[in-house]
Design a protein around this motif. Structure first.
Motif, PDB file in Angstrom:
ATOM      1  N   SER A  10       5.307 -18.078 -23.393  1.00 38.78           N
ATOM      2  CA  SER A  10       4.700 -19.225 -24.078  1.00 38.78           C
ATOM      3  C   SER A  10       5.119 -19.366 -25.538  1.00 38.78           C
ATOM      4  O   SER A  10       4.861 -20.387 -26.148  1.00 38.78           O
ATOM      5  N   LYS A  11       5.744 -18.366 -26.103  1.00 42.27           N
ATOM      6  CA  LYS A  11       6.118 -18.403 -27.521  1.00 42.27           C
ATOM      7  C   LYS A  11       7.610 -18.694 -27.683  1.00 42.27           C
ATOM      8  O   LYS A  11       8.302 -19.025 -26.736  1.00 42.27           O
ATOM      9  N   ASP A  12       8.105 -18.530 -28.884  1.00 38.70           N
ATOM     10  CA  ASP A  12       9.512 -18.790 -29.189  1.00 38.70           C
ATOM     11  C   ASP A  12      10.394 -17.710 -28.579  1.00 38.70           C
ATOM     12  O   ASP A  12      10.347 -16.554 -28.982  1.00 38.70           O
ATOM     13  N   ILE A  13      11.193 -18.101 -27.619  1.00 39.14           N
ATOM     14  CA  ILE A  13      12.036 -17.152 -26.893  1.00 39.14           C
ATOM     15  C   ILE A  13      13.129 -16.564 -27.765  1.00 39.14           C
ATOM     16  O   ILE A  13      13.448 -15.384 -27.677  1.00 39.14           O
ATOM     17  N   LEU A  14      13.714 -17.385 -28.618  1.00 41.18           N
ATOM     18  CA  LEU A  14      14.803 -16.901 -29.465  1.00 41.18           C
ATOM     19  C   LEU A  14      14.298 -15.867 -30.465  1.00 41.18           C
ATOM     20  O   LEU A  14      14.991 -14.894 -30.765  1.00 41.18           O
ATOM     21  N   ASP A  15      13.097 -16.066 -30.953  1.00 39.37           N
ATOM     22  CA  ASP A  15      12.494 -15.104 -31.874  1.00 39.37           C
ATOM     23  C   ASP A  15      12.287 -13.764 -31.175  1.00 39.37           C
ATOM     24  O   ASP A  15      12.577 -12.707 -31.731  1.00 39.37           O
ATOM     25  N   HIS A  16      11.803 -13.803 -29.945  1.00 41.57           N
ATOM     26  CA  HIS A  16      11.593 -12.571 -29.184  1.00 41.57           C
ATOM     27  C   HIS A  16      12.921 -11.848 -28.933  1.00 41.57           C
ATOM     28  O   HIS A  16      13.020 -10.639 -29.133  1.00 41.57           O
ATOM     29  N   LEU A  17      13.922 -12.590 -28.494  1.00 38.66           N
ATOM     30  CA  LEU A  17      15.221 -11.977 -28.224  1.00 38.66           C
ATOM     31  C   LEU A  17      15.826 -11.364 -29.479  1.00 38.66           C
ATOM     32  O   LEU A  17      16.349 -10.247 -29.445  1.00 38.66           O
ATOM     33  N   PHE A  68      17.611 -15.353 -19.384  1.00 37.21           N
ATOM     34  CA  PHE A  68      16.222 -15.344 -19.838  1.00 37.21           C
ATOM     35  C   PHE A  68      15.934 -16.578 -20.697  1.00 37.21           C
ATOM     36  O   PHE A  68      14.942 -17.265 -20.493  1.00 37.21           O
ATOM     37  N   ALA A  69      16.827 -16.848 -21.626  1.00 40.69           N
ATOM     38  CA  ALA A  69      16.641 -17.999 -22.523  1.00 40.69           C
ATOM     39  C   ALA A  69      16.670 -19.307 -21.748  1.00 40.69           C
ATOM     40  O   ALA A  69      15.855 -20.200 -21.999  1.00 40.69           O
ATOM     41  N   SER A  70      17.584 -19.445 -20.808  1.00 38.30           N
ATOM     42  CA  SER A  70      17.665 -20.704 -20.069  1.00 38.30           C
ATOM     43  C   SER A  70      16.427 -20.917 -19.197  1.00 38.30           C
ATOM     44  O   SER A  70      16.000 -22.046 -18.992  1.00 38.30           O
ATOM     45  N   HIS A  71      15.829 -19.840 -18.721  1.00 38.39           N
ATOM     46  CA  HIS A  71      14.633 -19.977 -17.885  1.00 38.39           C
ATOM     47  C   HIS A  71      13.391 -20.333 -18.711  1.00 38.39           C
ATOM     48  O   HIS A  71      12.562 -21.127 -18.274  1.00 38.39           O
ATOM     49  N   PHE A  72      13.264 -19.747 -19.893  1.00 40.28           N
ATOM     50  CA  PHE A  72      12.061 -19.949 -20.703  1.00 40.28           C
ATOM     51  C   PHE A  72      12.285 -20.858 -21.904  1.00 40.28           C
ATOM     52  O   PHE A  72      11.529 -20.804 -22.870  1.00 40.28           O
ATOM     53  N   ILE A  73      13.284 -21.696 -21.866  1.00 43.70           N
ATOM     54  CA  ILE A  73      13.632 -22.543 -23.014  1.00 43.70           C
ATOM     55  C   ILE A  73      12.481 -23.465 -23.430  1.00 43.70           C
ATOM     56  O   ILE A  73      12.390 -23.854 -24.582  1.00 43.70           O
ATOM     57  N   ARG A  77      10.394 -22.771 -30.059  1.00 37.11           N
ATOM     58  CA  ARG A  77       9.778 -23.583 -31.120  1.00 37.11           C
ATOM     59  C   ARG A  77      10.784 -24.602 -31.634  1.00 37.11           C
ATOM     60  O   ARG A  77      11.976 -24.352 -31.697  1.00 37.11           O
ATOM     61  N   TYR A  78      10.279 -25.762 -31.984  1.00 41.12           N
ATOM     62  CA  TYR A  78      11.152 -26.778 -32.538  1.00 41.12           C
ATOM     63  C   TYR A  78      11.325 -26.536 -34.028  1.00 41.12           C
ATOM     64  O   TYR A  78      10.472 -25.956 -34.675  1.00 41.12           O
ATOM     65  N   LYS A  79      12.444 -26.984 -34.553  1.00 41.10           N
ATOM     66  CA  LYS A  79      12.716 -26.785 -35.972  1.00 41.10           C
ATOM     67  C   LYS A  79      12.003 -27.869 -36.781  1.00 41.10           C
ATOM     68  O   LYS A  79      12.123 -29.048 -36.491  1.00 41.10           O
ATOM     69  N   LYS A  80      11.285 -27.432 -37.781  1.00 49.30           N
ATOM     70  CA  LYS A  80      10.591 -28.372 -38.659  1.00 49.30           C
ATOM     71  C   LYS A  80      11.515 -28.760 -39.800  1.00 49.30           C
ATOM     72  O   LYS A  80      12.326 -27.970 -40.249  1.00 49.30           O
TER      73      LYS A  80
END
Length: 135
Positions: A10-17, A68-73, A77-80
């Protein structure tokens, strides 16, 4: 040693990776061990997704992270932009300290913030009379 918080999808996937890769590279962990250690940072739907991968279908962590990224994209989070800072206004009953805290929190969530725009947005949101009185 810092720990990576569990990821549930549910959170930012790129941050987790990035957090996981940084921690693993800091410790000099080889790619194969990264693949084996990664599921320990997952929970809920993310852990279920991982458990459904075909055995020996992943040969490198780069491949695992891409799948993983493609599945949970959707959880990314969107860029502000700095324009969202123009919407932050000091409320009538809000102290200067509270406004600064709120503004700084939002400013930190912006990836590429220009100092001139930050100052302009900050002063734009101030209650002018309260600011002068507090000085």
């Amino acid at each position: 040693m810092p720990q990576v918080k569990s990821y549930d999808g549910s959170k930012d996937i790129l941050d987790h990776l990035e957090s996981f890769k940084t921690l693993m590279h800091l410790q000099g962990v080889p790619d194969t061990i990264m693949c084996r250690a990664f599921p320990t940072t997952l929970k809920g739907p993310a852990k279920i997704w991982f458990s459904r991968l075909t055995l020996n279908s992943i040969s490198a962590f780069k491949e695992l992270s891409a799948q993983f990224a493609s599945h949970f994209i959707g959880g990314q989070r969107y860029k502000k932009s700095t324009a969202c800072l123009l919407n932050i206004k000091q409320r009538e009953d809000e102290t200067l300290r509270s406004y600064i805290t709120c503004f700084n929190k939002e400013a930190l969530s912006i990836d590429e913030a220009d100092d001139k725009i930050l100052v302009a947005a900050f002063t734009n949101g101030l209650q002018k009379a309260k600011f002068l009185f507090s000085l």
